[in-house]
Design a protein around this motif. Structure first.
Motif, PDB file in Angstrom:
ATOM      1  N   UNK A 133       5.272  22.904 -10.515  1.00 43.97           N
ATOM      2  CA  UNK A 133       4.893  24.019 -11.411  1.00 43.97           C
ATOM      3  C   UNK A 133       5.883  25.179 -11.330  1.00 43.97           C
ATOM      4  N   UNK A 134       5.980  25.911 -12.410  1.00 39.29           N
ATOM      5  CA  UNK A 134       6.867  27.079 -12.453  1.00 39.29           C
ATOM      6  C   UNK A 134       6.062  28.303 -12.886  1.00 39.29           C
ATOM      7  N   UNK A 135       6.624  29.470 -12.580  1.00 37.76           N
ATOM      8  CA  UNK A 135       5.996  30.739 -12.978  1.00 37.76           C
ATOM      9  C   UNK A 135       7.093  31.633 -13.535  1.00 37.76           C
ATOM     10  N   UNK A 136       7.386  31.452 -14.820  1.00 32.93           N
ATOM     11  CA  UNK A 136       8.495  32.165 -15.435  1.00 32.93           C
ATOM     12  C   UNK A 136       8.375  33.688 -15.389  1.00 32.93           C
ATOM     13  N   UNK A 137       7.170  34.285 -15.444  1.00 31.55           N
ATOM     14  CA  UNK A 137       7.104  35.758 -15.310  1.00 31.55           C
ATOM     15  C   UNK A 137       7.588  36.249 -13.946  1.00 31.55           C
ATOM     16  N   UNK A 138       7.602  35.360 -12.939  1.00 28.43           N
ATOM     17  CA  UNK A 138       8.012  35.759 -11.592  1.00 28.43           C
ATOM     18  C   UNK A 138       9.451  35.354 -11.269  1.00 28.43           C
ATOM     19  N   UNK A 139      10.206  34.948 -12.261  1.00 25.07           N
ATOM     20  CA  UNK A 139      11.537  34.415 -12.010  1.00 25.07           C
ATOM     21  C   UNK A 139      12.522  35.499 -11.555  1.00 25.07           C
ATOM     22  N   UNK A 140      13.419  35.098 -10.641  1.00 23.12           N
ATOM     23  CA  UNK A 140      14.521  35.945 -10.174  1.00 23.12           C
ATOM     24  C   UNK A 140      14.045  37.278  -9.596  1.00 23.12           C
ATOM     25  N   UNK A 141      12.943  37.258  -8.886  1.00 17.47           N
ATOM     26  CA  UNK A 141      12.473  38.461  -8.219  1.00 17.47           C
ATOM     27  C   UNK A 141      13.180  38.597  -6.870  1.00 17.47           C
TER      28      UNK A 141
ATOM     29  N   UNK B 257       4.764  25.068   9.369  1.00 11.83           N
ATOM     30  CA  UNK B 257       4.963  25.927   8.199  1.00 11.83           C
ATOM     31  C   UNK B 257       4.278  25.428   6.946  1.00 11.83           C
ATOM     32  N   UNK B 258       4.461  24.147   6.589  1.00  9.85           N
ATOM     33  CA  UNK B 258       3.802  23.637   5.378  1.00  9.85           C
ATOM     34  C   UNK B 258       2.281  23.686   5.438  1.00  9.85           C
ATOM     35  N   UNK B 259       1.709  23.746   6.652  1.00 12.44           N
ATOM     36  CA  UNK B 259       0.256  23.847   6.764  1.00 12.44           C
ATOM     37  C   UNK B 259      -0.231  25.256   6.460  1.00 12.44           C
ATOM     38  N   UNK B 260       0.664  26.228   6.588  1.00 18.06           N
ATOM     39  CA  UNK B 260       0.304  27.632   6.373  1.00 18.06           C
ATOM     40  C   UNK B 260       0.737  28.143   5.002  1.00 18.06           C
ATOM     41  N   UNK B 261       1.760  27.521   4.436  1.00 13.65           N
ATOM     42  CA  UNK B 261       2.289  27.957   3.142  1.00 13.65           C
ATOM     43  C   UNK B 261       2.071  26.856   2.123  1.00 13.65           C
ATOM     44  N   UNK B 262       1.288  27.128   1.108  1.00 11.01           N
ATOM     45  CA  UNK B 262       1.066  26.152   0.049  1.00 11.01           C
ATOM     46  C   UNK B 262       2.203  26.250  -0.966  1.00 11.01           C
ATOM     47  N   UNK B 263       2.716  25.079  -1.336  1.00  7.94           N
ATOM     48  CA  UNK B 263       3.846  25.096  -2.270  1.00  7.94           C
ATOM     49  C   UNK B 263       3.886  23.789  -3.033  1.00  7.94           C
ATOM     50  N   UNK B 264       4.076  23.884  -4.321  1.00  3.54           N
ATOM     51  CA  UNK B 264       4.244  22.726  -5.181  1.00  3.54           C
ATOM     52  C   UNK B 264       5.551  22.927  -5.948  1.00  3.54           C
TER      53      UNK B 264
ATOM     54  N   UNK C 138       9.359  41.311  -3.304  1.00  5.70           N
ATOM     55  CA  UNK C 138       8.716  41.700  -4.565  1.00  5.70           C
ATOM     56  C   UNK C 138       7.278  41.196  -4.614  1.00  5.70           C
ATOM     57  N   UNK C 139       6.441  41.961  -5.329  1.00  9.74           N
ATOM     58  CA  UNK C 139       5.063  41.536  -5.587  1.00  9.74           C
ATOM     59  C   UNK C 139       5.051  40.634  -6.816  1.00  9.74           C
ATOM     60  N   UNK C 140       4.491  39.443  -6.642  1.00  9.39           N
ATOM     61  CA  UNK C 140       4.431  38.470  -7.733  1.00  9.39           C
ATOM     62  C   UNK C 140       2.975  38.067  -7.941  1.00  9.39           C
ATOM     63  N   UNK C 141       2.752  37.145  -8.867  1.00  5.38           N
ATOM     64  CA  UNK C 141       1.387  36.765  -9.239  1.00  5.38           C
ATOM     65  C   UNK C 141       0.603  36.136  -8.101  1.00  5.38           C
ATOM     66  N   UNK C 142       1.280  35.478  -7.157  1.00  9.41           N
ATOM     67  CA  UNK C 142       0.585  34.810  -6.065  1.00  9.41           C
ATOM     68  C   UNK C 142       0.622  35.601  -4.758  1.00  9.41           C
ATOM     69  N   UNK C 143       1.163  36.820  -4.775  1.00  8.07           N
ATOM     70  CA  UNK C 143       1.208  37.621  -3.560  1.00  8.07           C
ATOM     71  C   UNK C 143       2.540  38.336  -3.427  1.00  8.07           C
ATOM     72  N   UNK C 144       3.168  38.165  -2.264  1.00  4.66           N
ATOM     73  CA  UNK C 144       4.465  38.786  -1.992  1.00  4.66           C
ATOM     74  C   UNK C 144       5.515  37.714  -1.776  1.00  4.66           C
ATOM     75  N   UNK C 145       6.605  37.807  -2.506  1.00  2.00           N
ATOM     76  CA  UNK C 145       7.727  36.874  -2.345  1.00  2.00           C
ATOM     77  C   UNK C 145       8.672  37.454  -1.308  1.00  2.00           C
ATOM     78  N   UNK C 146       8.462  37.124  -0.044  1.00  2.00           N
ATOM     79  CA  UNK C 146       9.221  37.742   1.050  1.00  2.00           C
ATOM     80  C   UNK C 146      10.703  37.440   0.960  1.00  2.00           C
ATOM     81  N   UNK C 147      11.067  36.279   0.447  1.00  2.00           N
ATOM     82  CA  UNK C 147      12.484  35.930   0.282  1.00  2.00           C
ATOM     83  C   UNK C 147      12.870  35.823  -1.183  1.00  2.00           C
TER      84      UNK C 147
END
Length: 269
Positions: free
Chosen positions: A29-37, A19-26, A41-50
């Motif tokens: 960093x935070x993305x406050x415009x995408x908070x609590x979606x 999974x970590x090889x397919x999903x990049x995650x740090x 939902x569609x967010x700045x980096x794609x689709x937040x499936x969960x």
């Protein structure tokens, strides 16, 4: 139906490993415009499936990376506890004498304290790290392995083949390796499965309390803790990692019961 736990655990191992090889995650960093979606939902980096958490971090990525963290810590802790417990328990049960007395008294002292309390004390006394969590969890996990292997060694030390080996002058270490340890494999494997579930749950508890892994590491316990104040408005932050943790623990428990029924009884007959 008996194979379901194997399939579920294989899926978790696959997710944790690939999974970590397919999903990049740090996690920093935070993305406050995408908070609590919410999930999907569609967010700045794609689709937040969960969905996303209160800082805009992807919950799916946290679940995937948390699976890897739990599997790694569980395996390392159980391996270390098994190594210490089997070595001490087998030696104490076979040699008896002062070593057995010291072990029995040491176990009594450790059992006088709740295991999770002793773990919290150790984890809270030093700087947070993966090594510290493994050490803190291993400090009490080895006791179960020592008790099981001690009982097996006590039963085997008077068996005819062990007496024959002693009469023939076989060195004691060789007797332990050849004639004692092979009989501990089945019960130890069954116990290791159950201990793995307890370790994963304890690690999540430490991270939930904020004394487990550092913030740079991803843990189910941390994710659940981060979402506890948003249960009414953003339930997915805590609920989805909690479901992932519950499914893992339940299936490990079922597998442990199956192995205990297979190896826990009649292994000396």
């Amino acid at each position: 139906m008996r194979r379901i736990p194997y399939l579920v655990l294989a899926l978790y191992a696959l997710v944790g490993g690939l999974g970590p090889l397919l999903i990049e995650y740090d996690p920093v960093p935070t993305s406050l415009p995408d908070r609590l979606r919410p999930p999907g939902s569609d967010v700045s980096y794609g689709t937040a499936w969960l969905g996303t958490d209160a800082l805009g971090r992807d919950v799916l990525a946290q679940v995937v990376y948390g699976a890897r963290t739990s599997v790694i810590i569980g395996i390392c802790t159980v391996a270390l506890a098994c190594l210490i417990g089997v070595a001490v328990g087998t030696a104490a049960g076979y040699f008896r004498g002062w070593l057995d007395t010291v072990l029995a008294r040491g176990i009594d002292i450790l059992l006088a304290f709740p295991a999770i309390l002793l773990t919290i004390v150790i984890a809270g006394a030093f700087e947070r790290s993966v090594l510290l969590v493994v050490t803190a969890l291993s400090a009490t996990a080895w006791i179960s392995f020592a008790r099981v292997t001690r009982g097996i060694a006590l039963s085997l030390r008077e068996r005819p083949w062990v007496d024959a080996a002693r009469v023939l002058g076989v060195p004691r270490p060789a007797i332990l390796v050849r004639h004692i340890l092979p009989f501990t494999i089945g019960p130890v494997v069954a116990l290791a499965t159950l201990e793995f579930a307890l370790v994963v749950l304890a690690e999540a508890g430490l991270s939930f309390l904020g004394i487990g892994l550092p913030n740079s590491a991803v843990s189910w316990g941390q994710t659940i803790a981060n979402g506890k104040q948003y249960l009414e408005t953003a339930w997915w932050i805590s609920a989805l990692p909690g479901i992932a943790l519950s499914v893992l623990i339940v299936n490990i428990g079922i597998l442990g019961d199956q192995l205990t029924a297979r190896y826990g009884r009649g292994h000396l007959r």
